[in-house]
Design a protein around this motif. Structure first.
Motif, PDB file in Angstrom:
ATOM      1  N   GLU A 149      -5.104  -2.575  -9.783  1.00 19.55           N
ATOM      2  CA  GLU A 149      -5.665  -1.595 -10.327  1.00 19.55           C
ATOM      3  C   GLU A 149      -7.194  -2.057  -9.383  1.00 19.55           C
ATOM      4  N   TYR A 150      -7.902  -2.768 -10.180  1.00 19.17           N
ATOM      5  CA  TYR A 150      -9.380  -2.867  -9.570  1.00 19.17           C
ATOM      6  C   TYR A 150      -9.949  -3.126  -7.781  1.00 19.17           C
ATOM      7  N   VAL A 151      -8.222  -3.563  -7.215  1.00 22.52           N
ATOM      8  CA  VAL A 151      -9.088  -3.187  -5.946  1.00 22.52           C
ATOM      9  C   VAL A 151      -9.202  -2.702  -5.205  1.00 22.52           C
ATOM     10  N   GLU A 152     -10.245  -2.110  -4.413  1.00 24.10           N
ATOM     11  CA  GLU A 152     -10.435  -0.567  -3.579  1.00 24.10           C
ATOM     12  C   GLU A 152     -10.285  -1.215  -2.291  1.00 24.10           C
ATOM     13  N   ASP A 153      -9.857  -0.305  -1.438  1.00 23.46           N
ATOM     14  CA  ASP A 153      -9.570  -0.264   0.651  1.00 23.46           C
ATOM     15  C   ASP A 153     -11.425  -0.937   0.751  1.00 23.46           C
ATOM     16  N   GLY A 154     -10.967  -1.549   1.870  1.00 21.00           N
ATOM     17  CA  GLY A 154     -11.959  -2.527   2.152  1.00 21.00           C
ATOM     18  C   GLY A 154     -12.919  -3.340   2.063  1.00 21.00           C
ATOM     19  N   MET A 155     -12.141  -3.748   0.055  1.00 12.80           N
ATOM     20  CA  MET A 155     -13.183  -4.857  -0.103  1.00 12.80           C
ATOM     21  C   MET A 155     -12.700  -6.045   0.221  1.00 12.80           C
ATOM     22  N   ILE A 156     -13.570  -7.115  -0.532  1.00 13.80           N
ATOM     23  CA  ILE A 156     -13.683  -8.520  -0.211  1.00 13.80           C
ATOM     24  C   ILE A 156     -13.770  -8.864  -1.673  1.00 13.80           C
ATOM     25  N   VAL A 157     -12.641 -10.146  -1.700  1.00 12.20           N
ATOM     26  CA  VAL A 157     -12.059 -10.264  -3.408  1.00 12.20           C
ATOM     27  C   VAL A 157     -12.463 -11.562  -3.222  1.00 12.20           C
ATOM     28  N   GLY A 158     -13.848 -11.693  -4.568  1.00 15.73           N
ATOM     29  CA  GLY A 158     -13.546 -12.678  -4.861  1.00 15.73           C
ATOM     30  C   GLY A 158     -12.044 -13.387  -5.784  1.00 15.73           C
ATOM     31  N   VAL A 159     -11.141 -15.280  -5.571  1.00 14.59           N
ATOM     32  CA  VAL A 159     -10.078 -15.092  -6.297  1.00 14.59           C
ATOM     33  C   VAL A 159     -10.468 -16.070  -7.073  1.00 14.59           C
ATOM     34  N   GLY A 160     -10.005 -16.182  -8.429  1.00 22.01           N
ATOM     35  CA  GLY A 160      -9.663 -18.122  -9.016  1.00 22.01           C
ATOM     36  C   GLY A 160      -8.981 -18.723  -9.550  1.00 22.01           C
ATOM     37  N   THR A 161      -8.774 -19.691 -10.164  1.00 26.87           N
ATOM     38  CA  THR A 161      -7.937 -20.611  -9.555  1.00 26.87           C
ATOM     39  C   THR A 161      -6.724 -20.405 -11.129  1.00 26.87           C
ATOM     40  N   GLY A 162      -5.793 -20.826 -10.517  1.00 23.75           N
ATOM     41  CA  GLY A 162      -4.707 -20.664 -11.937  1.00 23.75           C
ATOM     42  C   GLY A 162      -3.283 -20.392 -11.954  1.00 23.75           C
ATOM     43  N   SER A 163      -2.381 -20.259 -12.675  1.00 27.60           N
ATOM     44  CA  SER A 163      -1.406 -19.840 -12.787  1.00 27.60           C
ATOM     45  C   SER A 163      -1.352 -18.147 -13.176  1.00 27.60           C
ATOM     46  N   THR A 164      -2.041 -17.857 -13.436  1.00 23.32           N
ATOM     47  CA  THR A 164      -1.625 -16.974 -13.644  1.00 23.32           C
ATOM     48  C   THR A 164      -3.001 -15.980 -13.082  1.00 23.32           C
ATOM     49  N   VAL A 165      -3.750 -16.185 -11.881  1.00 23.38           N
ATOM     50  CA  VAL A 165      -4.310 -15.980 -10.915  1.00 23.38           C
ATOM     51  C   VAL A 165      -3.114 -16.230  -9.623  1.00 23.38           C
ATOM     52  N   ALA A 166      -2.499 -16.833  -9.810  1.00 27.82           N
ATOM     53  CA  ALA A 166      -1.156 -17.082  -8.854  1.00 27.82           C
ATOM     54  C   ALA A 166      -0.558 -15.790  -9.274  1.00 27.82           C
ATOM     55  N   PHE A 167      -0.659 -15.638  -9.823  1.00 34.19           N
ATOM     56  CA  PHE A 167       0.679 -13.912  -9.868  1.00 34.19           C
ATOM     57  C   PHE A 167      -0.897 -13.298  -9.335  1.00 34.19           C
ATOM     58  N   PHE A 168      -2.056 -13.089  -9.534  1.00 34.42           N
ATOM     59  CA  PHE A 168      -2.335 -11.676  -9.006  1.00 34.42           C
ATOM     60  C   PHE A 168      -2.761 -12.114  -7.549  1.00 34.42           C
ATOM     61  N   ILE A 169      -2.695 -13.316  -6.839  1.00 30.15           N
ATOM     62  CA  ILE A 169      -2.425 -13.580  -5.462  1.00 30.15           C
ATOM     63  C   ILE A 169      -1.024 -13.062  -4.869  1.00 30.15           C
ATOM     64  N   ASP A 170      -0.104 -13.138  -5.170  1.00 27.98           N
ATOM     65  CA  ASP A 170       1.193 -12.736  -4.995  1.00 27.98           C
ATOM     66  C   ASP A 170       1.078 -11.189  -4.171  1.00 27.98           C
ATOM     67  N   ALA A 171       0.424 -10.919  -6.225  1.00 21.50           N
ATOM     68  CA  ALA A 171       0.606  -9.135  -5.341  1.00 21.50           C
ATOM     69  C   ALA A 171      -0.884  -8.685  -4.311  1.00 21.50           C
ATOM     70  N   LEU A 172      -1.700  -9.733  -4.653  1.00 18.64           N
ATOM     71  CA  LEU A 172      -2.834  -8.986  -3.653  1.00 18.64           C
ATOM     72  C   LEU A 172      -2.003  -8.999  -1.841  1.00 18.64           C
ATOM     73  N   ALA A 173      -1.068  -9.955  -1.877  1.00 22.23           N
ATOM     74  CA  ALA A 173      -0.242 -10.127  -1.073  1.00 22.23           C
ATOM     75  C   ALA A 173       0.510  -8.979   0.039  1.00 22.23           C
ATOM     76  N   ARG A 174       0.871  -8.321  -0.999  1.00 22.61           N
ATOM     77  CA  ARG A 174       1.670  -6.593  -0.268  1.00 22.61           C
ATOM     78  C   ARG A 174       0.766  -6.051  -0.524  1.00 22.61           C
ATOM     79  N   ILE A 175      -0.754  -5.657  -0.576  1.00 25.74           N
ATOM     80  CA  ILE A 175      -2.052  -4.969  -0.666  1.00 25.74           C
ATOM     81  C   ILE A 175      -2.872  -5.556   1.201  1.00 25.74           C
ATOM     82  N   LYS A 176      -2.483  -6.071   0.733  1.00 24.28           N
ATOM     83  CA  LYS A 176      -3.431  -7.566   2.296  1.00 24.28           C
ATOM     84  C   LYS A 176      -4.316  -6.772   2.625  1.00 24.28           C
ATOM     85  N   ASP A 177      -3.400  -5.689   3.653  1.00 27.53           N
ATOM     86  CA  ASP A 177      -4.168  -4.783   5.542  1.00 27.53           C
ATOM     87  C   ASP A 177      -5.158  -3.921   4.821  1.00 27.53           C
ATOM     88  N   ARG A 178      -4.814  -3.859   3.232  1.00 27.45           N
ATOM     89  CA  ARG A 178      -6.216  -2.746   2.697  1.00 27.45           C
ATOM     90  C   ARG A 178      -7.675  -3.140   2.431  1.00 27.45           C
TER      91      ARG A 178
END
Ligand code: 5RP
Length: 220
Positions: free
Chosen positions: A14-43
């Motif tokens: 919900e904090y990701v806005e269109d056109g952003m470059i997103v800083g991404v951390g590390t770990g098992s919780t972040v892995a879920f965030f990355i997987d969710a980010l993939a669904r909106i990767k075109d934005r």
């Protein structure tokens, strides 16, 4: 536990806005965030990654990984934590990525930390505090931290018994037995020891928002 991590990771989208470059951390919780980010990767324009592990996962999903030197300041950084206190100060580095995590947190306007409920504590320090150290300074730094804190530094080993080597080619000391009453002071003091690359206390620059995974997630 892993369901709480998934719920925290998904909420952070919900904090990701269109056109952003997103800083991404590390770990098992972040892995879920990355997987969710993939669904909106075109934005989004791409990501800046805090570890080889996260870079690999981002690339597997077709998300472009950019160099922080080229992007300049970031609007958003999303990362997990090993402990989080009521002031949103953190212990991080359980995945040995603390230095790059700290760099990206510093470069970001908003740091959203995603955790499961077990990470919430009143006083930081039950989780051994990670310190990334230049290899030749390992014993020196261990002695100085022991004298300073009365904690017990332990050289982190991997499962095969070899010393863990960070993405930056350094070693990790985990400081056991701390109850950190002055996180900003301790962060500064450990940073002063020659040979310390960084300490996994995120107190001078704490999180701005903490999402605790659950049904529903809690936003602090
Ligand atoms: C890596 C970290 C991680 O954010 C921290 O260890 C939490 O990991 P997980 O989400 O797997 O519980 O600081 O260096």
């Amino acid at each position: 536990m892993s369901e709480s991590k998934r719920l925290a990771g998904e909420k952070a989208i919900e904090y990701v806005e269109d056109g952003m470059i997103v800083g991404v951390g590390t770990g098992s919780t972040v892995a879920f965030f990355i997987d969710a980010l993939a669904r909106i990767k075109d934005r989004i324009k791409g990501a800046v990654s805090s570890s080889d592990q996260s870079t690999a996962r981002l690339r597997q999903h077709g998300i472009e990984v950019l160099d922080l030197n080229a992007t300049g300041p970031l609007s958003l950084y999303v990362d997990g934590a090993d402990e989080c206190d009521p002031h949103k100060r953190l212990i991080k580095g359980g995945g040995a990525a603390l230095t790059r995590e700290k760099i990206i947190a510093e470069a970001s306007q908003k740091f959203v930390c995603i955790v499961d409920p077990s990470k919430r504590v009143d006083v930081l320090g039950k989780f051994p505090l990670p310190v990334e150290v230049i290899p030749m300074a390992r014993s020196l730094v261990a002695r100085e931290i022991q004298a300073m804190t009365r904690g017990q530094p332990v050289w982190r080993q991997s499962a095969d018994g070899a010393g863990v080597v960070t993405d930056n080619g350094n070693v990790i000391l985990d400081i056991h037995g701390l109850a950190i009453v002055d996180p900003v002071g301790l962060e500064q003091a450990i940073n002063q020891i020659p040979g310390v690359v960084s300490v996994g206390l995120f107190a001078r620059r704490p999180a701005d928002v903490v999402i605790v995974g659950g049904e529903p997630p809690i936003v602090l």
